[in-house]
Design an enzyme around this catalytic site. Structure first.
Site, PDB file in Angstrom:
ATOM      1  N   HIS A  25      -8.795 -59.897   9.352  1.00 35.61           N
ATOM      2  CA  HIS A  25      -8.896 -58.469   9.649  1.00 35.61           C
ATOM      3  C   HIS A  25      -9.646 -57.800   8.500  1.00 35.61           C
ATOM      4  O   HIS A  25     -10.149 -58.470   7.593  1.00 35.61           O
ATOM      5  CB  HIS A  25      -7.510 -57.862   9.858  1.00 35.61           C
ATOM      6  CG  HIS A  25      -6.527 -58.191   8.772  1.00 35.61           C
ATOM      7  ND1 HIS A  25      -6.674 -57.737   7.481  1.00 35.61           N
ATOM      8  CD2 HIS A  25      -5.398 -58.950   8.775  1.00 35.61           C
ATOM      9  CE1 HIS A  25      -5.675 -58.188   6.746  1.00 35.61           C
ATOM     10  NE2 HIS A  25      -4.886 -58.935   7.498  1.00 35.61           N
ATOM     11  N   GLU A  26      -9.688 -56.490   8.535  1.00 39.44           N
ATOM     12  CA  GLU A  26     -10.471 -55.725   7.566  1.00 39.44           C
ATOM     13  C   GLU A  26      -9.974 -55.962   6.132  1.00 39.44           C
ATOM     14  O   GLU A  26     -10.750 -55.869   5.188  1.00 39.44           O
ATOM     15  CB  GLU A  26     -10.364 -54.246   7.966  1.00 39.44           C
ATOM     16  CG  GLU A  26     -11.504 -53.315   7.653  1.00 39.44           C
ATOM     17  CD  GLU A  26     -12.889 -53.899   7.497  1.00 39.44           C
ATOM     18  OE1 GLU A  26     -13.509 -53.659   6.446  1.00 39.44           O
ATOM     19  OE2 GLU A  26     -13.363 -54.590   8.422  1.00 39.44           O
ATOM     20  N   HIS A  28      -8.885 -58.881   4.883  1.00 39.85           N
ATOM     21  CA  HIS A  28      -9.583 -60.096   4.454  1.00 39.85           C
ATOM     22  C   HIS A  28     -11.070 -59.799   4.215  1.00 39.85           C
ATOM     23  O   HIS A  28     -11.663 -60.274   3.245  1.00 39.85           O
ATOM     24  CB  HIS A  28      -9.488 -61.185   5.522  1.00 39.85           C
ATOM     25  CG  HIS A  28      -8.082 -61.607   5.874  1.00 39.85           C
ATOM     26  ND1 HIS A  28      -7.508 -61.299   7.081  1.00 39.85           N
ATOM     27  CD2 HIS A  28      -7.160 -62.313   5.193  1.00 39.85           C
ATOM     28  CE1 HIS A  28      -6.286 -61.815   7.134  1.00 39.85           C
ATOM     29  NE2 HIS A  28      -6.039 -62.436   5.998  1.00 39.85           N
ATOM     30  N   GLN A  52       4.542 -73.150   3.327  1.00 39.03           N
ATOM     31  CA  GLN A  52       5.058 -71.847   2.901  1.00 39.03           C
ATOM     32  C   GLN A  52       5.852 -71.136   3.989  1.00 39.03           C
ATOM     33  O   GLN A  52       6.262 -69.998   3.804  1.00 39.03           O
ATOM     34  CB  GLN A  52       3.928 -70.956   2.377  1.00 39.03           C
ATOM     35  CG  GLN A  52       2.967 -70.445   3.426  1.00 39.03           C
ATOM     36  CD  GLN A  52       1.760 -69.782   2.782  1.00 39.03           C
ATOM     37  OE1 GLN A  52       0.914 -70.429   2.167  1.00 39.03           O
ATOM     38  NE2 GLN A  52       1.658 -68.468   2.914  1.00 39.03           N
ATOM     39  N   LYS A 140      -1.704 -56.377  -1.404  1.00 33.99           N
ATOM     40  CA  LYS A 140      -0.714 -56.200  -0.344  1.00 33.99           C
ATOM     41  C   LYS A 140       0.433 -57.187  -0.531  1.00 33.99           C
ATOM     42  O   LYS A 140       1.590 -56.862  -0.291  1.00 33.99           O
ATOM     43  CB  LYS A 140      -1.379 -56.403   1.005  1.00 33.99           C
ATOM     44  CG  LYS A 140      -0.550 -55.888   2.140  1.00 33.99           C
ATOM     45  CD  LYS A 140      -0.538 -56.858   3.259  1.00 33.99           C
ATOM     46  CE  LYS A 140       0.715 -56.825   4.034  1.00 33.99           C
ATOM     47  NZ  LYS A 140       0.986 -58.146   4.581  1.00 33.99           N
TER      48      LYS A 140
HETATM   49  P1  AMP Z   1      -3.176 -64.132   4.557  1.00 35.78           P
HETATM   50  O1  AMP Z   1      -4.218 -64.597   5.516  1.00 35.78           O
HETATM   51  O2  AMP Z   1      -2.203 -63.160   5.148  1.00 35.78           O
HETATM   52  O3  AMP Z   1      -2.527 -65.257   3.806  1.00 35.78           O
HETATM   53  O4  AMP Z   1      -3.940 -63.273   3.463  1.00 35.78           O
HETATM   54  C1  AMP Z   1      -5.018 -63.828   2.764  1.00 35.78           C
HETATM   55  C2  AMP Z   1      -5.383 -62.898   1.624  1.00 35.78           C
HETATM   56  O5  AMP Z   1      -5.724 -61.615   2.150  1.00 35.78           O
HETATM   57  C3  AMP Z   1      -4.215 -62.679   0.659  1.00 35.78           C
HETATM   58  O6  AMP Z   1      -4.727 -62.622  -0.659  1.00 35.78           O
HETATM   59  C4  AMP Z   1      -3.684 -61.343   1.100  1.00 35.78           C
HETATM   60  O7  AMP Z   1      -3.020 -60.638   0.064  1.00 35.78           O
HETATM   61  C5  AMP Z   1      -4.952 -60.637   1.510  1.00 35.78           C
HETATM   62  N1  AMP Z   1      -4.642 -59.544   2.423  1.00 35.78           N
HETATM   63  C6  AMP Z   1      -3.893 -59.587   3.551  1.00 35.78           C
HETATM   64  N2  AMP Z   1      -3.788 -58.375   4.101  1.00 35.78           N
HETATM   65  C7  AMP Z   1      -4.481 -57.529   3.306  1.00 35.78           C
HETATM   66  C8  AMP Z   1      -4.750 -56.113   3.334  1.00 35.78           C
HETATM   67  N3  AMP Z   1      -4.265 -55.338   4.296  1.00 35.78           N
HETATM   68  N4  AMP Z   1      -5.490 -55.587   2.340  1.00 35.78           N
HETATM   69  C9  AMP Z   1      -5.982 -56.376   1.349  1.00 35.78           C
HETATM   70  N5  AMP Z   1      -5.773 -57.697   1.269  1.00 35.78           N
HETATM   71  C10 AMP Z   1      -5.030 -58.272   2.234  1.00 35.78           C
END
Ligand code: AMP
Length: 293
Positions: A25-26, A28, A52, A140
């Site tokens: 999403h935005e 990422h 995890q 986040k």
């Molecule tokens: P995930 O795919 O949820 O494991 O997230 C991958 C990376 O994207 C991690 O470093 C998260 O902290 C970051 N991330 C997820 N959501 C957001 C967001 N809304 N704003 C900024 N970074 C994000």
């Protein structure tokens, strides 16, 4: 993957690594853009890491859409995407894992036993596979960012960990792959997370020094939504995550709650009047990253 990144480094390019679990999403995309702006070669990893997830968690139904993810990576200018199958990362239950240490037992770690050990194990593998780089993570997941900074420092990874601001929906809800689990009513109620955080931040910035009172206010704001099931609401030190009973410097305000089957987390930092901000307190002074691309 490593050979490609070795070649980039040999050509004098800095590698920017963006580890994700996909369903981009935005939030990422903002990490990829930041890496693109600061590094000569940008690599995204997409891997839903079974280690995890707890046994009762959402591993099997975690949302996935590789084609869309690859489009977003291409659009944002990533040079390389690493998307290994589970068997390539782990052949059976891993015999050797990394321990995230005591900080992994509180907050998210208390609610999700083993979660951070799973995170640091996969991140250690990704760091070793990628080699020297800057690695971009979202604020986040504030506790995850603290844990990964400690991992890189403790085990001497040649990796500079870069934290990036949380990207939100227009109504304040932090973007998350897990937001797709929210029904209409739950989606409306989930706004209470940011609302509670904002109120608490305002109180701290207005001079409230009692961390418990701040935390209780957040808890009330979230629990005022009938569909919300609060997990925790805390006011803690941004570096140690220890409770800030008396607020004397920057604090991390963090909440976790369930809305139906979605467990959401969010946080903001707040600085009391007269104190230096969290970047200054960490000794980074908010300075831009130096060095070549
Ligand atoms: P995930 O795919 O949820 O494991 O997230 C991958 C990376 O994207 C991690 O470093 C998260 O902290 C970051 N991330 C997820 N959501 C957001 C967001 N809304 N704003 C900024 N970074 C994000």
């Amino acid at each position: 993957f490593r050979a490609a990144l070795d070649a980039a480094r040999a050509a004098g390019r800095t590698v920017g690594l963006v580890p994700t679990m996909g369903y981009l999403h935005e939030g990422h995309a903002s990490l990829i853009r930041r890496a693109r702006a600061e590094c000569g070669a940008v690599a995204v990893t997409i891997f839903v890491n079974p280690l995890q997830f707890g046994p009762a968690e959402d591993l099997a139904r975690y949302p996935r859409d590789l084609d869309r993810d690859l489009e977003i990576c291409a659009r944002e200018g990533a040079d390389l995407v690493f998307h290994p199958p589970v068997e390539e990362m782990y052949s059976g239950d891993p015999e050797v894992t990394v321990s995230a240490g005591p900080i992994a037992g509180i907050l998210e770690g208390a609610s999700r036993p083993g979660h951070f050990d799973g995170v640091v194990t996969v991140v250690a593998k990704l760091f070793n596979i990628a080699g020297p780089c800057r690695a971009y993570f979202g604020e986040k997941d504030a506790q995850q960012l603290v844990v990964i900074r400690r991992l890189a420092r403790a085990l001497d990874f040649p990796v500079e960990v870069v934290g990036c601001p949380t990207v939100r929906e227009p109504d304040g809800l932090a973007m998350s792959s897990r937001n797709v689990y929210l029904g209409v009513e739950e989606r409306a109620a989930a706004k209470a997370l940011k609302r509670g955080l904002d109120r608490a931040a305002k109180a701290v910035e207005g001079g409230e020094r009692d961390g418990r009172r701040v935390a209780e206010g957040m808890a009330r704001a979230v629990s005022s939504e009938v569909v919300a099931r609060l997990d925790y609401a805390v006011c803690v030190d941004p570096e140690t995550l220890a409770e800030a009973a008396e607020i004397a410097g920057p604090v991390l305000l963090a909440v976790a709650a369930r809305f139906g089957s979605a467990r959401l987390i969010d946080n903001v930092t707040a600085t009391p009047p007269g104190a230096r901000g969290p970047d200054a307190a960490r000794g980074h002074g908010g300075a831009a990253i130096q060095g070549g691309r």
